[in-house]
Design a protein around this motif. Structure first.
Motif, PDB file in Angstrom:
ATOM      1  N   ILE A  91       0.846  -1.202   0.000  1.00 18.37           N
ATOM      2  CA  ILE A  91       0.000   0.000   0.000  1.00 18.37           C
ATOM      3  C   ILE A  91       0.881   1.251   0.000  1.00 18.37           C
ATOM      4  O   ILE A  91       0.652   2.180  -0.755  1.00 18.37           O
ATOM      5  CB  ILE A  91      -0.931  -0.024   1.232  1.00 18.37           C
ATOM      6  CG1 ILE A  91      -1.805  -1.282   1.186  1.00 18.37           C
ATOM      7  CG2 ILE A  91      -1.790   1.234   1.291  1.00 18.37           C
ATOM      8  CD1 ILE A  91      -2.337  -1.725   2.511  1.00 18.37           C
ATOM      9  N   GLN A  99       1.089  -8.650  16.429  1.00 21.56           N
ATOM     10  CA  GLN A  99      -0.079  -9.455  16.037  1.00 21.56           C
ATOM     11  C   GLN A  99       0.377 -10.804  15.544  1.00 21.56           C
ATOM     12  O   GLN A  99       1.309 -10.912  14.734  1.00 21.56           O
ATOM     13  CB  GLN A  99      -0.872  -8.737  14.937  1.00 21.56           C
ATOM     14  CG  GLN A  99      -2.049  -9.527  14.381  1.00 21.56           C
ATOM     15  CD  GLN A  99      -1.694 -10.319  13.123  1.00 21.56           C
ATOM     16  OE1 GLN A  99      -0.868  -9.884  12.326  1.00 21.56           O
ATOM     17  NE2 GLN A  99      -2.298 -11.488  12.963  1.00 21.56           N
ATOM     18  N   THR A 116      -4.799 -13.126  16.460  1.00 21.83           N
ATOM     19  CA  THR A 116      -5.976 -12.902  15.601  1.00 21.83           C
ATOM     20  C   THR A 116      -6.786 -14.175  15.433  1.00 21.83           C
ATOM     21  O   THR A 116      -6.301 -15.181  14.909  1.00 21.83           O
ATOM     22  CB  THR A 116      -5.525 -12.372  14.226  1.00 21.83           C
ATOM     23  OG1 THR A 116      -4.866 -11.125  14.421  1.00 21.83           O
ATOM     24  CG2 THR A 116      -6.711 -12.163  13.295  1.00 21.83           C
ATOM     25  N   LYS A 132      -7.778 -10.898  19.223  1.00 16.60           N
ATOM     26  CA  LYS A 132      -8.295  -9.921  18.253  1.00 16.60           C
ATOM     27  C   LYS A 132      -9.318 -10.580  17.329  1.00 16.60           C
ATOM     28  O   LYS A 132      -9.038 -11.635  16.756  1.00 16.60           O
ATOM     29  CB  LYS A 132      -7.135  -9.366  17.414  1.00 16.60           C
ATOM     30  CG  LYS A 132      -7.551  -8.412  16.299  1.00 16.60           C
ATOM     31  CD  LYS A 132      -6.327  -7.813  15.603  1.00 16.60           C
ATOM     32  CE  LYS A 132      -6.718  -6.806  14.543  1.00 16.60           C
ATOM     33  NZ  LYS A 132      -7.261  -7.392  13.321  1.00 16.60           N
ATOM     34  N   SER A 158     -13.732  -6.793  16.975  1.00 30.03           N
ATOM     35  CA  SER A 158     -13.349  -6.418  15.606  1.00 30.03           C
ATOM     36  C   SER A 158     -13.941  -7.416  14.631  1.00 30.03           C
ATOM     37  O   SER A 158     -14.083  -8.591  14.964  1.00 30.03           O
ATOM     38  CB  SER A 158     -11.808  -6.468  15.506  1.00 30.03           C
ATOM     39  OG  SER A 158     -11.366  -6.442  14.158  1.00 30.03           O
ATOM     40  N   HIS A 185     -12.399  -7.421  11.587  1.00 28.65           N
ATOM     41  CA  HIS A 185     -11.312  -7.365  10.602  1.00 28.65           C
ATOM     42  C   HIS A 185     -11.599  -6.264   9.574  1.00 28.65           C
ATOM     43  O   HIS A 185     -11.225  -6.367   8.412  1.00 28.65           O
ATOM     44  CB  HIS A 185     -11.182  -8.731   9.920  1.00 28.65           C
ATOM     45  CG  HIS A 185      -9.764  -9.186   9.658  1.00 28.65           C
ATOM     46  ND1 HIS A 185      -9.126 -10.120  10.421  1.00 28.65           N
ATOM     47  CD2 HIS A 185      -8.873  -8.849   8.690  1.00 28.65           C
ATOM     48  CE1 HIS A 185      -7.910 -10.357   9.934  1.00 28.65           C
ATOM     49  NE2 HIS A 185      -7.732  -9.580   8.886  1.00 28.65           N
ATOM     50  N   ARG A 202     -13.459  -7.455   6.371  1.00 32.95           N
ATOM     51  CA  ARG A 202     -12.725  -8.166   5.315  1.00 32.95           C
ATOM     52  C   ARG A 202     -12.879  -9.678   5.369  1.00 32.95           C
ATOM     53  O   ARG A 202     -12.329 -10.378   4.532  1.00 32.95           O
ATOM     54  CB  ARG A 202     -11.229  -7.827   5.419  1.00 32.95           C
ATOM     55  CG  ARG A 202     -10.954  -6.392   5.094  1.00 32.95           C
ATOM     56  CD  ARG A 202      -9.545  -5.994   5.491  1.00 32.95           C
ATOM     57  NE  ARG A 202      -8.511  -6.595   4.680  1.00 32.95           N
ATOM     58  CZ  ARG A 202      -8.137  -6.152   3.490  1.00 32.95           C
ATOM     59  NH1 ARG A 202      -8.751  -5.116   2.955  1.00 32.95           N
ATOM     60  NH2 ARG A 202      -7.169  -6.741   2.837  1.00 32.95           N
ATOM     61  N   GLY A 207     -13.925   0.299  11.331  1.00 36.76           N
ATOM     62  CA  GLY A 207     -14.736   1.407  10.837  1.00 36.76           C
ATOM     63  C   GLY A 207     -14.351   2.777  11.358  1.00 36.76           C
ATOM     64  O   GLY A 207     -14.896   3.784  10.902  1.00 36.76           O
ATOM     65  N   ILE A 208     -13.389   2.861  12.282  1.00 42.89           N
ATOM     66  CA  ILE A 208     -13.026   4.166  12.870  1.00 42.89           C
ATOM     67  C   ILE A 208     -12.423   5.082  11.790  1.00 42.89           C
ATOM     68  O   ILE A 208     -11.441   4.720  11.144  1.00 42.89           O
ATOM     69  CB  ILE A 208     -11.983   3.981  14.000  1.00 42.89           C
ATOM     70  CG1 ILE A 208     -12.567   3.177  15.159  1.00 42.89           C
ATOM     71  CG2 ILE A 208     -11.399   5.323  14.440  1.00 42.89           C
ATOM     72  CD1 ILE A 208     -13.341   3.932  16.185  1.00 42.89           C
ATOM     73  N   ALA A 261      -7.384   1.763  14.504  1.00 42.77           N
ATOM     74  CA  ALA A 261      -7.827   1.950  13.121  1.00 42.77           C
ATOM     75  C   ALA A 261      -6.759   1.399  12.200  1.00 42.77           C
ATOM     76  O   ALA A 261      -5.548   1.531  12.471  1.00 42.77           O
ATOM     77  CB  ALA A 261      -8.052   3.429  12.836  1.00 42.77           C
ATOM     78  N   ARG A 300      -7.266   1.146   8.172  1.00 44.91           N
ATOM     79  CA  ARG A 300      -7.231   1.881   6.902  1.00 44.91           C
ATOM     80  C   ARG A 300      -6.858   3.344   7.087  1.00 44.91           C
ATOM     81  O   ARG A 300      -6.120   3.918   6.276  1.00 44.91           O
ATOM     82  CB  ARG A 300      -8.592   1.769   6.214  1.00 44.91           C
ATOM     83  CG  ARG A 300      -8.932   0.339   5.763  1.00 44.91           C
ATOM     84  CD  ARG A 300     -10.258   0.325   5.044  1.00 44.91           C
ATOM     85  NE  ARG A 300     -10.663  -1.001   4.616  1.00 44.91           N
ATOM     86  CZ  ARG A 300     -11.390  -1.848   5.346  1.00 44.91           C
ATOM     87  NH1 ARG A 300     -11.769  -1.497   6.571  1.00 44.91           N
ATOM     88  NH2 ARG A 300     -11.747  -3.018   4.866  1.00 44.91           N
TER      89      ARG A 300
HETATM   90  C1  LIG Z   1      -5.256  -4.236   3.960  1.00 43.19           C
HETATM   91  C2  LIG Z   1      -5.553  -4.812   5.314  1.00 43.19           C
HETATM   92  C3  LIG Z   1      -4.767  -5.851   5.786  1.00 43.19           C
HETATM   93  C4  LIG Z   1      -5.020  -6.387   7.055  1.00 43.19           C
HETATM   94  N1  LIG Z   1      -4.186  -7.364   7.543  1.00 43.19           N
HETATM   95  C5  LIG Z   1      -4.389  -7.838   8.797  1.00 43.19           C
HETATM   96  C6  LIG Z   1      -3.487  -8.798   9.347  1.00 43.19           C
HETATM   97  O1  LIG Z   1      -2.500  -9.193   8.729  1.00 43.19           O
HETATM   98  N2  LIG Z   1      -3.759  -9.260  10.603  1.00 43.19           N
HETATM   99  C7  LIG Z   1      -4.843  -8.829  11.323  1.00 43.19           C
HETATM  100  O2  LIG Z   1      -5.051  -9.268  12.458  1.00 43.19           O
HETATM  101  N3  LIG Z   1      -5.692  -7.911  10.820  1.00 43.19           N
HETATM  102  C8  LIG Z   1      -5.495  -7.409   9.588  1.00 43.19           C
HETATM  103  N4  LIG Z   1      -6.341  -6.460   9.081  1.00 43.19           N
HETATM  104  C9  LIG Z   1      -7.464  -5.981   9.899  1.00 43.19           C
HETATM  105  C10 LIG Z   1      -7.024  -4.788  10.743  1.00 43.19           C
HETATM  106  O3  LIG Z   1      -6.109  -5.170  11.714  1.00 43.19           O
HETATM  107  C11 LIG Z   1      -8.219  -4.119  11.446  1.00 43.19           C
HETATM  108  O4  LIG Z   1      -8.929  -5.082  12.178  1.00 43.19           O
HETATM  109  C12 LIG Z   1      -9.139  -3.414  10.468  1.00 43.19           C
HETATM  110  O5  LIG Z   1      -8.407  -2.761   9.472  1.00 43.19           O
HETATM  111  C13 LIG Z   1      -9.985  -2.400  11.230  1.00 43.19           C
HETATM  112  O6  LIG Z   1     -10.872  -1.757  10.375  1.00 43.19           O
HETATM  113  P1  LIG Z   1     -10.592  -0.312   9.732  1.00 43.19           P
HETATM  114  O7  LIG Z   1      -9.633  -0.544   8.617  1.00 43.19           O
HETATM  115  O8  LIG Z   1     -11.945   0.104   9.265  1.00 43.19           O
HETATM  116  O9  LIG Z   1     -10.021   0.561  10.809  1.00 43.19           O
HETATM  117  C14 LIG Z   1      -6.093  -5.891   7.836  1.00 43.19           C
HETATM  118  C15 LIG Z   1      -6.854  -4.839   7.348  1.00 43.19           C
HETATM  119  C16 LIG Z   1      -6.593  -4.279   6.120  1.00 43.19           C
HETATM  120  C17 LIG Z   1      -7.417  -3.123   5.654  1.00 43.19           C
END
Ligand SMILES: Cc1cc2nc3c(=O)[nH]c(=O)nc-3n(C[C@H](O)[C@H](O)[C@H](O)COP(=O)(O)O)c2cc1C
Length: 413
Positions: free
Chosen positions: A111, A154, A184, A280, A302, A304, A307, A337-338, A357, A359
């Motif tokens: 990214i 993590q 996680t 998590k 959470s 995720h 996702r 979502g924050i 947060a 993203r």
């Molecule tokens: C591109 C991307 C990659 C992510 N990779 C991981 C990861 O490797 N391990 C994990 O526990 N969460 C991962 N997440 C989830 C984030 O830790 C987090 O829970 C999530 O982004 C929170 O939502 P937000 O993006 O709306 O703040 C990922 C999220 C995104 C957007």
């Protein structure tokens, strides 16, 4: 604005106020909200990488639901008791400047090249926690050096050889001085992410003419790539058969990471990890109960970021039931979502002790490069201060005493 949150005061930095003559003030006028940051990031990050960051699973419904649900939480202000606002909190024995941290984002270097190091440095300066991922693009040892006591780690489940890699990563994080481990739980399968499939962002990655064009049209990203080098899974390299090329490591990661783990394995992590253990991805009060029985110190509510499972509730909608179940037995944290300081206030009003947060911070890097994480951290903190001032809540604890309306709170009865 400064990257050092210690020096930010709401009066001196009131968002949108000020002379507008310094470069910082002009930047704040150009990018006053995360939506503005996002628009700028979209222009500077290659399309496949932007889609990877923003996408949810399936039709992105869960990601959208997270946002709609946060927007729908109403908080009732109280007046007549003005006092200075304090946002600082203590999390697992570490004093943090704000109840805002950085969630783990795997393969973040796609990214924005160099993302893990930039985020670690920014977290250390801003004194906010950064959960570096198993799939981060700098090793946990380096993150711990850059972020100091604000470095969390993590962990995904890597079950091969009776969890040899999982347990070695735990040892490494502990030896590096990391105090908090976040395991996680919520990725039991590889979820279907249509945007990544359409963009060819799969292992093994083979650039198509379109991805090459996307990259060519993103000079700031290319410049960051030239500076940081090709992103790699630095935590994993030592476990991969030589040569540990990116392709070999990516293949190893894909074959080894098996998403979630059983409660028994979580218990083994508990026994192996001397610091605070957070689980998590909890979405059900009964799973929180199971985690507490294993001996975790924290529950990170959470989904995720939408996702993993498109039909899941918004994370904010399950938060109150989990807070009620957990009580004082563990620290309840929140992400998914924050996008503003007001969202942070909402989550704290509904019982979270701290928020994270994902993203938002990566969008900051996309928009502003090196200084983007500090920019977003300061923006969220200042928005939180403004919301707290308006609400008459002078501390994070006071937010939990407010009257709120949360029509879609999930009922587990
Ligand atoms: C591109 C991307 C990659 C992510 N990779 C991981 C990861 O490797 N391990 C994990 O526990 N969460 C991962 N997440 C989830 C984030 O830790 C987090 O829970 C999530 O982004 C929170 O939502 P937000 O993006 O709306 O703040 C990922 C999220 C995104 C957007």
């Amino acid at each position: 604005m400064t990257g050092d949150l210690r020096r930010s005061s709401p009066r001196a930095h009131a968002w949108g106020a000020g002379s507008g003559t310094t470069p910082e003030a002009r930047l704040r006028q150009r990018l006053p909200t995360l939506d503005d940051v996002e628009r700028r990031a979209r222009r500077r990050i290659p399309r496949f990488a932007f889609d990877f960051l923003e996408g949810g699973t399936g039709g992105d419904l869960n990601a959208q639901r997270n946002r709609l649900a946060l927007d729908a939480v109403e908080l009732v202000p109280r007046y007549g008791n003005p006092a200075p606002v304090r946002t600082d909190i203590e999390l697992f024995g570490v004093h943090c400047a704000a109840p805002i941290g950085i969630s783990p984002v795997g393969v973040d270097g796609i990214i924005w090249p160099g993302a893990t190091r930039i985020l670690a440095r920014a977290a250390g300066k801003a004194r906010i926690p950064y959960i570096a991922g198993t799939l981060a693009t700098a090793a946990i040892e380096e993150v711990a050096e850059l972020a100091g006591p604000y470095a969390w780690f993590q962990l995904y489940g890597l079950p091969a050889n009776d969890h040899a890699v999982t347990l070695d990563l735990i040892k490494r994080a502990s030896a590096a001085g990391v105090r908090v481990l976040a395991a996680t739980l919520d990725a039991p399968v590889r979820s279907k992410r249509p945007r990544d499939l359409r963009n060819g962002l799969v292992v093994p990655f083979r650039p198509t003419p379109r991805t090459i064009l996307d990259v060519a049209l993103s000079p700031p990203w290319l410049l960051a790539l030239a500076r940081a080098g090709t992103p790699a899974f630095r935590n994993m390299e030592r476990y991969v058969e030589k040569p540990a090329t990116l392709a070999n490591t990516a293949g190893f990661v894909q074959s080894q990471i098996k998403g979630t783990f059983s409660w028994d394995v979580l218990k083994r992590m508990r026994d192996a990890w001397p610091g605070a253990l957070v689980v998590k991805g909890v979405m059900h009060p009964d799973d929180a109960e199971m985690a507490i029985a294993v001996g975790v110190d924290g529950i990170l509510v959470s989904n995720h970021g939408g996702r993993q499972f498109d039909a899941a509730p918004a994370a904010i909608d399950v938060l109150p039931a989990i807070v009620a179940k957990v009580g004082a037995r563990a620290t309840v944290l929140f992400d998914s979502g924050i996008r503003s300081g007001l969202d942070v206030a909402r989550a704290l009003a509904l019982g979270a002790r701290g928020t994270f947060a994902g993203r938002a911070f990566l969008l900051g890097l996309g928009a502003l490069g090196e200084r983007g994480a500090a920019y977003v951290a300061a923006m969220l903190k200042e928005e939180l201060e403004t919301a707290m001032g308006q609400l008459g809540a002078h501390s994070p604890d006071a937010l939990a005493q407010l009257t709120s309306r949360h029509r879609h709170a999930f009922d587990f009865a």
